[in-house]
Design a protein around this motif. Structure first.
Motif, PDB file in Angstrom:
ATOM      1  N   GLY C 149       0.779  -1.236   0.000  1.00  0.00           N
ATOM      2  CA  GLY C 149       0.000   0.000   0.000  1.00  0.00           C
ATOM      3  C   GLY C 149       0.809   1.284   0.000  1.00  0.00           C
ATOM      4  N   ALA C 150       2.092   1.187   0.305  1.00  0.00           N
ATOM      5  CA  ALA C 150       2.875   2.420   0.414  1.00  0.00           C
ATOM      6  C   ALA C 150       4.358   2.072   0.457  1.00  0.00           C
ATOM      7  CB  ALA C 150       2.490   3.182   1.683  1.00  0.00           C
ATOM      8  N   ARG C 151       5.178   3.116   0.352  1.00  0.00           N
ATOM      9  CA  ARG C 151       6.581   2.893   0.697  1.00  0.00           C
ATOM     10  C   ARG C 151       7.020   3.996   1.652  1.00  0.00           C
ATOM     11  NH1 ARG C 151       9.784   6.325  -2.751  1.00  0.00           N
ATOM     12  NH2 ARG C 151       8.324   7.002  -4.355  1.00  0.00           N
ATOM     13  N   GLU C 152       7.979   3.621   2.519  1.00  0.00           N
ATOM     14  CA  GLU C 152       8.441   4.592   3.518  1.00  0.00           C
ATOM     15  C   GLU C 152       9.483   5.496   2.877  1.00  0.00           C
ATOM     16  OE1 GLU C 152       9.754   2.973   7.387  1.00  0.00           O
ATOM     17  OE2 GLU C 152      11.134   4.674   7.432  1.00  0.00           O
ATOM     18  N   LEU C 153       9.235   6.803   2.946  1.00  0.00           N
ATOM     19  CA  LEU C 153      10.183   7.761   2.381  1.00  0.00           C
ATOM     20  C   LEU C 153      11.294   8.086   3.367  1.00  0.00           C
ATOM     21  CD1 LEU C 153       7.659  10.305   0.837  1.00  0.00           C
ATOM     22  CD2 LEU C 153       9.096   8.702  -0.430  1.00  0.00           C
ATOM     23  N   GLY C 154      10.988   7.954   4.632  1.00  0.00           N
ATOM     24  CA  GLY C 154      11.978   8.280   5.653  1.00  0.00           C
ATOM     25  C   GLY C 154      11.288   8.405   6.986  1.00  0.00           C
ATOM     26  N   HIS C 155      12.068   8.521   8.025  1.00  0.00           N
ATOM     27  CA  HIS C 155      11.448   8.746   9.327  1.00  0.00           C
ATOM     28  C   HIS C 155      12.313   9.641  10.199  1.00  0.00           C
ATOM     29  CE1 HIS C 155      13.819   5.002  10.244  1.00  0.00           C
ATOM     30  NE2 HIS C 155      14.119   5.727  11.290  1.00  0.00           N
ATOM     31  N   GLN C 156      11.679  10.177  11.208  1.00  0.00           N
ATOM     32  CA  GLN C 156      12.344  11.099  12.134  1.00  0.00           C
ATOM     33  C   GLN C 156      12.149  10.572  13.548  1.00  0.00           C
ATOM     34  OE1 GLN C 156      14.019  14.206  11.589  1.00  0.00           O
ATOM     35  NE2 GLN C 156      14.495  13.830  13.743  1.00  0.00           N
ATOM     36  N   ASP C 157      13.255  10.326  14.232  1.00  0.00           N
ATOM     37  CA  ASP C 157      13.154   9.929  15.632  1.00  0.00           C
ATOM     38  C   ASP C 157      13.178  11.150  16.537  1.00  0.00           C
ATOM     39  OD1 ASP C 157      12.918   7.248  15.240  1.00  0.00           O
ATOM     40  OD2 ASP C 157      15.065   6.823  15.396  1.00  0.00           O
ATOM     41  N   ALA C 158      12.514  11.020  17.655  1.00  0.00           N
ATOM     42  CA  ALA C 158      12.527  12.103  18.640  1.00  0.00           C
ATOM     43  C   ALA C 158      12.424  11.477  20.026  1.00  0.00           C
ATOM     44  CB  ALA C 158      11.368  13.063  18.411  1.00  0.00           C
ATOM     45  N   ALA C 159      12.925  12.202  21.013  1.00  0.00           N
ATOM     46  CA  ALA C 159      12.886  11.650  22.370  1.00  0.00           C
ATOM     47  C   ALA C 159      13.008  12.769  23.387  1.00  0.00           C
ATOM     48  CB  ALA C 159      14.034  10.664  22.559  1.00  0.00           C
ATOM     49  N   ALA C 160      12.364  12.558  24.510  1.00  0.00           N
ATOM     50  CA  ALA C 160      12.491  13.515  25.605  1.00  0.00           C
ATOM     51  C   ALA C 160      13.956  13.575  26.042  1.00  0.00           C
ATOM     52  CB  ALA C 160      11.612  13.086  26.772  1.00  0.00           C
ATOM     53  N   ILE C 161      14.406  14.769  26.401  1.00  0.00           N
ATOM     54  CA  ILE C 161      15.783  14.932  26.865  1.00  0.00           C
ATOM     55  C   ILE C 161      15.901  14.375  28.281  1.00  0.00           C
ATOM     56  CG2 ILE C 161      17.465  16.683  27.597  1.00  0.00           C
ATOM     57  CD1 ILE C 161      16.540  18.329  25.133  1.00  0.00           C
ATOM     58  N   VAL C 162      16.959  13.573  28.466  1.00  0.00           N
ATOM     59  CA  VAL C 162      17.144  12.928  29.765  1.00  0.00           C
ATOM     60  C   VAL C 162      17.971  13.839  30.674  1.00  0.00           C
ATOM     61  CG1 VAL C 162      18.155  10.961  30.958  1.00  0.00           C
ATOM     62  CG2 VAL C 162      16.961  10.634  28.770  1.00  0.00           C
ATOM     63  N   VAL C 163      17.402  14.113  31.837  1.00  0.00           N
ATOM     64  CA  VAL C 163      18.119  14.902  32.840  1.00  0.00           C
ATOM     65  C   VAL C 163      18.088  14.125  34.149  1.00  0.00           C
ATOM     66  CG1 VAL C 163      18.142  17.046  34.168  1.00  0.00           C
ATOM     67  CG2 VAL C 163      17.518  17.098  31.756  1.00  0.00           C
ATOM     68  N   ASP C 164      19.255  13.980  34.769  1.00  0.00           N
ATOM     69  CA  ASP C 164      19.360  13.214  36.014  1.00  0.00           C
ATOM     70  C   ASP C 164      18.724  11.828  35.871  1.00  0.00           C
ATOM     71  OD1 ASP C 164      20.521  15.471  37.091  1.00  0.00           O
ATOM     72  OD2 ASP C 164      18.616  16.246  37.869  1.00  0.00           O
ATOM     73  N   GLY C 165      18.959  11.215  34.732  1.00  0.00           N
ATOM     74  CA  GLY C 165      18.503   9.838  34.546  1.00  0.00           C
ATOM     75  C   GLY C 165      17.036   9.684  34.189  1.00  0.00           C
ATOM     76  N   GLY C 166      16.282  10.777  34.095  1.00  0.00           N
ATOM     77  CA  GLY C 166      14.860  10.641  33.775  1.00  0.00           C
ATOM     78  C   GLY C 166      14.443  11.531  32.626  1.00  0.00           C
ATOM     79  N   ALA C 167      13.338  11.154  31.981  1.00  0.00           N
ATOM     80  CA  ALA C 167      12.819  11.972  30.891  1.00  0.00           C
ATOM     81  C   ALA C 167      12.361  13.314  31.448  1.00  0.00           C
ATOM     82  CB  ALA C 167      11.651  11.269  30.210  1.00  0.00           C
ATOM     83  N   SER C 168      12.727  14.399  30.759  1.00  0.00           N
ATOM     84  CA  SER C 168      12.376  15.739  31.232  1.00  0.00           C
ATOM     85  C   SER C 168      11.485  16.416  30.206  1.00  0.00           C
ATOM     86  CB  SER C 168      13.642  16.571  31.412  1.00  0.00           C
ATOM     87  OG  SER C 168      14.134  16.935  30.134  1.00  0.00           O
ATOM     88  N   THR C 169      11.072  17.631  30.516  1.00  0.00           N
ATOM     89  CA  THR C 169      10.310  18.401  29.538  1.00  0.00           C
ATOM     90  C   THR C 169      11.126  19.588  29.028  1.00  0.00           C
ATOM     91  OG1 THR C 169       9.285  19.660  31.323  1.00  0.00           O
ATOM     92  CG2 THR C 169       8.029  17.784  30.469  1.00  0.00           C
ATOM     93  N   ILE C 170      12.461  19.528  29.193  1.00  0.00           N
ATOM     94  CA  ILE C 170      13.245  20.654  28.682  1.00  0.00           C
ATOM     95  C   ILE C 170      13.535  20.453  27.194  1.00  0.00           C
ATOM     96  CG2 ILE C 170      14.324  21.120  30.918  1.00  0.00           C
ATOM     97  CD1 ILE C 170      16.962  20.091  29.651  1.00  0.00           C
ATOM     98  N   GLU C 171      13.865  21.572  26.526  1.00  0.00           N
ATOM     99  CA  GLU C 171      14.261  21.478  25.112  1.00  0.00           C
ATOM    100  C   GLU C 171      15.736  21.875  25.023  1.00  0.00           C
ATOM    101  OE1 GLU C 171      14.698  24.741  23.370  1.00  0.00           O
ATOM    102  OE2 GLU C 171      14.780  25.125  25.539  1.00  0.00           O
ATOM    103  N   HIS C 172      16.275  21.872  23.794  1.00  0.00           N
ATOM    104  CA  HIS C 172      17.729  21.989  23.666  1.00  0.00           C
ATOM    105  C   HIS C 172      18.322  23.300  24.165  1.00  0.00           C
ATOM    106  CE1 HIS C 172      18.641  18.183  21.753  1.00  0.00           C
ATOM    107  NE2 HIS C 172      17.570  18.332  20.985  1.00  0.00           N
TER     108      HIS C 172
END
Lengths: 210, 198, 463
Positions: C149-172
């Motif tokens: 039904g389709a072909r994959e053109l590409g993908h983008q990974d994303a992830a929460a920034i880890v601070v002090d060993g845990g996922a945070s809500t800060i950005e770069h």
């Protein structure tokens, strides 16, 4: 007097356009063509003549029928609408236009009924005033500054922002000296031309639909 | 032909009114003119440089030459000319959102006016009765009404500082300059090209 | 209004999943729409809806949205394709001049994948761990192969920034992000003052009309948003804007370090003035002089403020990012000029995080995948982007742009309003470079489950 707000005058003129079946193209189309090619920048007639803040010309080719149950009706004449916002007094303004840019004014209004031309100033003034409509309600956001004051203020504003940005952290004695130099330079600058834009740009027109 | 020059948009709207209704509208404009506080919303909207309403009674269309035929009309006409900053949609959306009562008072006398809320029939009405501008000139295409007001504030503050600079001590100047900065700090927006109209 | 049918609405529309990992896949549909329909049919039962997670969060979620080209590739009737709003039909690339996506942000500088102009669908996988993402991705790849039904053109990974060993809500850049999406009538979520629109009293807050987010419901103007016909195709759907924003962290840090030399309020305050919040998230409006975790952690305070007490911007500058994109009562009329310009934001950072003080280079790609949900892309996202980010007239800022997001090209200016104290001096920052660059994106339609079924089964009648 609703034609005026503070030191600004709001002129509304409706000039009937000559209805001549032998004219090709018709006079309203000739006005439209002339206006389409008339410069709107610092070479335009309202920039060459003094006092105009904003102005527009539009051909009203008929009234619009808005649909049932209202009744349909049509104008016998087409009208040239002239809406102008300028400094001060009506006579002074019209005379300045007639003297500074008579060719353009005549080129536009020569298509209108009973237009006498600019050569005879009295007749010109009488004609224009006979086409004038009393404004019912007039609003001007800034109504206490002349065109010259406004153009100067815009120049000052830009220069001041640059000066402040450039002189951060400058010690007071030097800052004072710099400011005096800056002020002298600024005051020596000529009043900017109306409709002169600092960077040239292509014409951008756009629709109104999102 | 364009309704747009730099940061201003020229709107021409012409609507028919039954002549007996015109008198109510005249009264409303009289009150709006007399009671300045009623204009405050118009001022607060801050994106109108100039605007005007002109009532043209059906028998008062100009006749500079008396030999020309008189118009024979059943309706009076309300002419509205506005010079505003921003997009057509933004302008009408704003009116509809916060000035709908005032707007209705002005246009409710016009034939078939649908009311200024909801906004879509209102927009359809305006586009139907709008005339395009053949020639539009502004002496300051790169400035909005807000920019003009800001520039005049900066000019006044500059003149004030300038008047004392030559004669005061550096210490006095430092204080005066800070005062000047505080006066102009929220009035220094750049003037320039408008965004692309959409 | 009655409760929304959460089983019909994609979960991504109704809430941020708050899962730390994500992968956004971009598909090009098959030549023959039969195969694509088969793929959509396979996906139907797997799409994450807005239903409550009674048994805790799933290990991964799956959502899908289609571009106008994608809908055309599915051979929807022309009469239906034409009923979609103009900006969606044109796509984001064609709108670049309107959006100010010019110069370095122009489409020619976007990631390779966007150059063909053939992205038909966006598929989002959010997950607890990278392994969960991979598993879901593998399953999807199998379905794609099975149906053709389709072909994959590409993908983008994303992830929460880890601070002090845990996922945070800060950005770069180091700011705490993710406060305050708007509330909408009928959308069940943890609500707090400041999230909706100002009530008539000018103080309390109430949810926005559902139609500002979802098609098929009344909006703030009291009418249905512009939506495709037939209405079943539109209802419970929304429009999504996808933008990959590269953040030039090195440029940002160097600029701040340089400007801080002239700013007697200190570097931390200067950083706060750019965005309107201290780095820990404390709103400047509520705490102009220091970070205050008591405010950040208190839902009754963290988004509960207006600007009427700060008309000159001496606390939160007139041009600060926060004040631009959500002006609250800044324009008077109790926020009346703002309520139809609100957007719901989703997103996660991508790329390696470099803490402050460590060497960082902008040749390395990092930034944020920024997504917007709104009922009208032109009235909401495009308006905010053009008028409030790339321009400033509504905020009395002339042509000045958003200091952080603006496409400055090295010529940007940002006035920081202050008072007569050394701790809060007025300052003008000039020659702003681009701290953020656009690397690609598109406009998508995020359909309801019903609509997805109609697409999968070819049930959109010509009309």
């Amino acid at each position: 007097m609703p034609n005026q707000s503070g030191s600004l005058y709001g002129l509304t003129i409706l000039s009937p356009i000559i209805d001549d079946e032998s004219a090709t193209p018709s006079h309203d189309l000739q006005i439209r063509e002339y206006l389409a090619n008339l410069p709107t920048d610092c070479k335009g007639p309202f920039a060459l003549a003094p006092y105009t803040h904003l102005t527009r010309l539009a051909v009203m080719d008929d009234v619009i029928y808005v649909g049932m149950p209202s009744s349909e009706e049509h104008l016998k004449f087409k009208y040239l609408i002239w809406e102008a916002n300028f400094d001060g007094d009506l006579d002074r303004y019209l005379v300045a236009l007639a003297k500074t840019v008579p060719d353009q004014i005549n080129a536009i209004w020569s298509h209108c009924v009973g237009y006498p031309g600019t050569a005879n100033l009295d007749k010109f003034l009488t004609y224009m005033k006979s086409c004038q409509l009393e404004t019912t309600f007039y609003f001007a956001a800034v109504n206490d500054k002349s065109l010259t004051q406004t153009l100067t203020a815009l120049q000052t504003q830009r220069a001041v922002a640059d000066f402040i940005a450039k002189h951060r952290g400058t010690p007071a004695p030097e800052l004072q000296r710099e400011f005096l130099k800056f002020s002298a330079r600024l005051k020596a600058m000529p009043t900017p031309l109306p409709a002169a834009v600092s960077h040239p740009r292509g014409i951008k027109t756009g629709g109104r639909n999102e | 032909m364009s309704n747009i020059n730099g940061k201003v948009y020229a709107m021409n709207v012409v609507t028919p009114m039954k002549p007996w209704k015109t008198w109510f509208l005249r009264l409303i404009f009289f009150l709006l003119g007399a009671i300045k506080s009623k204009q405050q919303d118009l001022i607060n909207l801050s994106f109108i440089e100039f605007a005007r309403w002109v009532i043209v009674p059906r028998k008062s269309f100009p006749r500079p030459d008396e030999r020309m035929d008189a118009e024979e009309l059943r309706y009076d006409y309300l002419l509205f000319f506005s010079n505003f900053n921003g997009t057509w949609n933004q302008y009408i959306d704003a009116f509809s959102a916060v000035l709908f009562q005032g707007l209705n008072l002005i246009w409710m006398w016009s034939e078939k006016f649908p009311g200024s809320v909801p906004v879509t029939p209102f927009k359809e009405y305006i586009s139907r009765v709008q005339f395009d501008t053949d020639y539009y000139y502004t002496a300051y295409p790169h400035a909005t009404a807000n920019d003009l007001k800001a520039a005049h504030i900066v000019q006044a503050s500059f003149d004030q500082l300038d008047a004392t600079t030559a004669t005061c001590t550096p210490r006095e100047f430092e204080a005066a300059y800070l005062k000047f900065m505080l006066q102009v700090q929220s009035h220094l927006g750049e003037t320039g090209e408008p965004p692309v109209v959409f | 209004m009655s409760k929304l049918n959460v089983t019909d609405i994609q979960g991504f529309t109704l809430r941020g999943y708050n899962l730390p990992f994500a992968r956004y896949l971009f598909l090009h549909f098959a030549e023959d729409p039969k195969h694509t329909r088969a793929l959509l049919h396979e996906l139907l039962g797997r799409i994450t809806t807005g239903q409550c997670w009674d048994n805790g969060k799933p290990s991964s979620t799956l959502n899908i949205a289609l571009s106008h080209r994608g809908l055309a590739a599915l051979k929807l009737p022309a009469a239906t394709l034409l009923t979609f709003p103009v900006e969606f039909q044109e796509g984001m690339k064609a709108r670049s001049e309107i959006l100010g996506d010019t110069g370095i942000n122009a489409p020619k500088n976007w990631d390779e994948m966007w150059h063909s102009g053939h992205v038909h669908a966006w598929v989002a996988i959010n997950g607890q761990t990278p392994a969960d993402i991979d598993a879901c991705h593998a399953e999807l790849t199998d379905l794609i192969e099975k149906t053709g039904g389709a072909r994959e053109l590409g993908h983008q990974d994303a992830a929460a920034i880890v601070v002090d060993g845990g996922a945070s809500t800060i950005e770069h850049f180091g700011y705490t992000d993710g406060f305050g999406n708007p509330d909408y009538v009928g959308v069940d979520r943890k609500s707090q003052p400041g999230h909706g629109k100002l009530a008539k009293d000018g103080k309390s807050w109430e949810p926005l009309a559902t139609g500002e987010l979802l098609l098929g419901y009344a909006d703030e103007a009291g009418e249905l948003p512009v939506a495709p016909m037939p209405h079943l195709l539109a209802s419970n759907g929304t429009f999504m804007v996808y933008r990959k924003l590269k953040q030039n962290v090195a440029a940002f840090r160097a600029y701040i370090d340089h400007e801080a030399k002239f700013y007697t309020g200190g570097k931390a305050k200067l950083e706060a003035k750019f965005i309107g919040r201290w780095k820990d998230g404390t709103p400047l409006e509520l705490s102009p002089n220091y970070e205050n975790q008591a405010i950040v952690k208190d839902p009754d305070q963290s988004t509960n403020f207006t600007y009427s007490g700060d008309p000159e911007g001496t606390r939160c500058p007139m041009g600060a990012h926060l004040r631009r994109v959500n002006p609250r009562d800044s324009f008077g009329f109790k926020g009346g000029l703002v309520n139809r310009r609100r957007i719901t934001r989703r997103g996660l950072p991508y790329g390696r995080y470099v803490p402050d003080g460590q060497p960082v280079s902008d040749t390395e790609d990092r930034g944020i995948v920024f997504m917007v949900l709104n009922a009208s892309i032109s009235r909401q996202f495009e308006f905010v982007q053009q008028q409030w980010i790339e321009y400033g007239n509504d905020n009395h800022l002339g042509n000045d742009k958003d200091p952080l997001l603006g496409n400055h090209g090295g010529h940007g200016k940002f006035a920081i309003q202050g008072d007569a104290t050394a701790a809060n001096p007025p300052m003008i920052c000039s020659k702003l470079p681009n701290f953020v660059e656009l690397k690609g994106g598109e406009y998508f339609f995020l359909p309801s489950i019903t609509a997805l079924g109609m697409l999968a089964m070819d049930l959109v009648d010509p009309r």
